[in-house]
Design an enzyme around this catalytic site. Structure first.
Site, mmCIF file in Angstrom:
data_model
loop_
_atom_site.group_PDB
_atom_site.id
_atom_site.type_symbol
_atom_site.label_atom_id
_atom_site.label_comp_id
_atom_site.label_asym_id
_atom_site.label_seq_id
_atom_site.Cartn_x
_atom_site.Cartn_y
_atom_site.Cartn_z
ATOM 1 N N HIS A 39 0.805 -1.158 0.003
ATOM 2 C CA HIS A 39 0.040 -0.096 -0.111
ATOM 3 C C HIS A 39 1.019 1.322 -0.024
ATOM 4 C CE1 HIS A 39 -3.914 -1.900 0.057
ATOM 5 N NE2 HIS A 39 -3.315 -2.957 0.937
ATOM 6 N N GLY A 127 -7.287 -14.564 -7.887
ATOM 7 C CA GLY A 127 -8.008 -13.997 -6.725
ATOM 8 C C GLY A 127 -7.224 -14.521 -5.490
ATOM 9 N N ALA A 128 -6.156 -14.782 -5.658
ATOM 10 C CA ALA A 128 -5.032 -15.128 -4.311
ATOM 11 C C ALA A 128 -4.197 -14.140 -4.048
ATOM 12 C CB ALA A 128 -4.368 -16.451 -4.599
ATOM 13 N N LEU A 130 -2.108 -12.834 -6.052
ATOM 14 C CA LEU A 130 -0.733 -12.970 -6.827
ATOM 15 C C LEU A 130 -0.554 -12.408 -7.959
ATOM 16 C CD1 LEU A 130 -0.295 -16.542 -5.413
ATOM 17 C CD2 LEU A 130 0.584 -14.514 -4.549
ATOM 18 N N SER A 131 -1.703 -11.403 -8.362
ATOM 19 C CA SER A 131 -1.454 -10.623 -9.409
ATOM 20 C C SER A 131 -1.869 -11.312 -10.877
ATOM 21 C CB SER A 131 -0.224 -9.676 -9.511
ATOM 22 O OG SER A 131 -0.132 -8.987 -8.782
ATOM 23 N N SER A 133 -4.019 -10.706 -12.465
ATOM 24 C CA SER A 133 -4.827 -9.719 -13.515
ATOM 25 C C SER A 133 -3.678 -9.027 -14.211
ATOM 26 C CB SER A 133 -5.532 -8.724 -12.961
ATOM 27 O OG SER A 133 -6.367 -9.027 -12.076
ATOM 28 N N ASP A 177 1.956 -4.067 -9.617
ATOM 29 C CA ASP A 177 1.937 -5.362 -9.961
ATOM 30 C C ASP A 177 2.232 -5.500 -11.425
ATOM 31 O OD1 ASP A 177 0.817 -5.738 -7.351
ATOM 32 O OD2 ASP A 177 -1.195 -5.834 -8.081
ATOM 33 N N TYR A 229 -10.308 -0.980 -0.777
ATOM 34 C CA TYR A 229 -8.892 -0.384 -1.050
ATOM 35 C C TYR A 229 -9.091 1.025 -1.570
ATOM 36 C CZ TYR A 229 -5.095 -0.402 -4.269
ATOM 37 O OH TYR A 229 -3.632 -0.085 -5.057
HETATM 38 C C1 GLA Z 1 -2.836 -4.508 -4.846
HETATM 39 C C2 GLA Z 1 -2.661 -3.563 -6.102
HETATM 40 C C3 GLA Z 1 -1.140 -2.796 -5.999
HETATM 41 C C4 GLA Z 1 -0.957 -2.517 -4.679
HETATM 42 C C5 GLA Z 1 -1.226 -3.727 -3.613
HETATM 43 C C6 GLA Z 1 -0.765 -3.223 -2.041
HETATM 44 O O1 GLA Z 1 -2.068 -5.644 -5.381
HETATM 45 O O2 GLA Z 1 -2.965 -3.850 -7.145
HETATM 46 O O3 GLA Z 1 -1.416 -1.741 -6.832
HETATM 47 O O4 GLA Z 1 -1.579 -1.245 -4.064
HETATM 48 O O5 GLA Z 1 -2.525 -4.086 -3.835
HETATM 49 O O6 GLA Z 1 0.153 -2.916 -1.821
#
Ligand code: GLA
Length: 390
Positions: A39, A127-128, A130-131, A133, A177, A229
């Site tokens: 964050h 959805g874990a 772990l990016s 998307s 990400d 968020y």
């Molecule tokens: C998600 C968002 C990122 C980042 C994190 C928190 O993964 O996609 O951009 O803000 O939350 O660090």
């Protein structure tokens, strides 16, 4: 999915079945775990993610008729056909909004792209936290960049992918990400300054150091679009305004007591600010340890990061807290939630010899608490996005 089913050759073969001709190439982009720096990216701060071995593969071929055809394996969803000229945000468009958004962002930025046929397959857990998307976006961005000979630099591709997610899909994420997926290198964590996207590859060869980095997917599914968020983001912006700085990144940790005193009558924002300022400092501490060849020393920094996310930023959940508590009690060097929070995954740094007992302790604590069994796997820093074939 087996390694073979996820190979470039297999992906190209499925593309040929779907579209009746061979693809021009196959591209890959990884998921990520963030070692530290949570964050902070929408506060112009520091992050340090690393790429997972799990990837999204995109087989693609150019078209000249302005049509974008998107297909994926069962995990993502079916086939979608769109005209580039008609691309506009459709709420709840599902997985296809991510690649479609990337094509939209490229055109919005003035890049001339024709149509394309794309087929996707992915081993990044969905959805874990772990990016998955970002992996989908960056695989698309790199494929379209290559197919149309744009030659855009990696940070630029990451920005376009983020724009797709923010403005087209409608998720207000930061830049971490997408940059991780685009810029990471194997054996390294990516020390990224999100203000200007300058970055440095910091050696983190956990295996050579006799360490294991475990990812603990709690199976609690997070949803970044659900407002929490965006609320944290808005709170941070409020804090920056109240303190008269461009972004919270501009509050040095040495001046934190003064800053907190100024925010005394807004405890919610005060706590958010405390997290962001100390978290930026933790990233710098972790980088210093890794640069000095002291990977074990980042353990307590990770755990301090979790405490801050739990108590100050308030984005953890009982399953993540349990994972961190149990891992630390069972002898881990450090542990914390990773990603946006409210579910998703934790990461745990352990001595190799402790990996088994810590994993067992986690499984048994989740069973005792009546939680869904977590999915636990080791992560070694993998490569960023790349062309696999030809
Ligand atoms: C998600 C968002 C990122 C980042 C994190 C928190 O993964 O996609 O951009 O803000 O939350 O660090």
């Amino acid at each position: 999915m087996t390694d073979t089913a996820h190979s470039a050759a297999h992906t190209a073969a499925v593309f040929r079945q779907e579209y009746g001709a061979a693809p021009a190439g196959v591209w890959a982009a990884p998921g990520r775990v963030n070692l530290i720096g949570e964050h902070t990216d929408y506060n112009a701060g520091f992050v340090m993610p690393l790429a997972l071995p799990h990837t999204t593969l995109a087989a693609a071929a150019p078209r000249t008729d302005g049509l974008l055809r998107l297909t994926s394996d069962g995990a993502l969803g079916g086939t979608v056909e769109l005209r580039l000229d008609d691309l506009r945000r459709t709420p709840d468009a599902g997985w296809a909004a991510y690649p479609a958004g990337v094509a939209w962002a490229l055109r919005e930025a003035g890049h001339r792209i024709g149509g394309a046929d794309l087929y996707f397959t992915s081993t990044v857990p969905l959805g874990a936290g772990l990016s998955s998307s970002a992996a989908l976006e960056v695989a698309t961005a790199l494929a379209l960049d290559d197919l149309h000979g744009l030659g855009l630099p990696r940070p630029e591709l990451a920005l376009l992918a983020q724009r797709a997610e923010n403005a087209f899909v409608g998720v207000p994420c930061g830049i971490m990400d997408q940059t991780a997926a685009a810029c990471c290198t194997a054996g390294h964590a990516l020390f990224l300054d999100t203000r200007d996207l300058t970055h440095r590859h910091v050696p983190f060869d956990s295996a050579a150091a006799g360490l294991r980095l475990l990812v603990v997917d709690t199976r609690v599914r997070h949803q970044l679009g659900d407002g929490a968020y965006a609320e944290r983001r808005a709170g941070c912006e409020r804090g920056a305004r109240a303190l008269g700085v461009r972004a919270l990144r501009d509050v040095p940790v040495a001046l934190l007591p003064e800053a907190l005193a100024k925010l005394a009558d807004d405890p919610v924002v005060r706590d958010l600010v405390r997290h962001v300022v100390t978290e930026n400092d933790r990233v710098e501490q972790a980088v210093a340890h890794l640069d000095a060849g002291r990977p074990r020393a980042i353990g307590p920094v990770l755990t301090a990061g979790h405490t801050s996310l739990r108590d100050d930023f308030k984005v953890s959940c009982p399953e993540l807290d349990l994972a961190v508590e149990v891992a630390d009690a069972a002898g881990a060097l450090g542990a914390r939630m990773t990603g946006g929070g409210f579910g998703g995954s934790a990461l745990v740094l352990v001595e190799e010899a402790a990996a088994e007992p810590v994993t067992e302790a986690l499984r048994s604590a989740f069973a005792t608490a009546g939680h869904t069994p977590p999915r636990i796997f080791p992560a070694v820093p993998g490569a960023g996005a790349r062309r696999l074939t030809p």
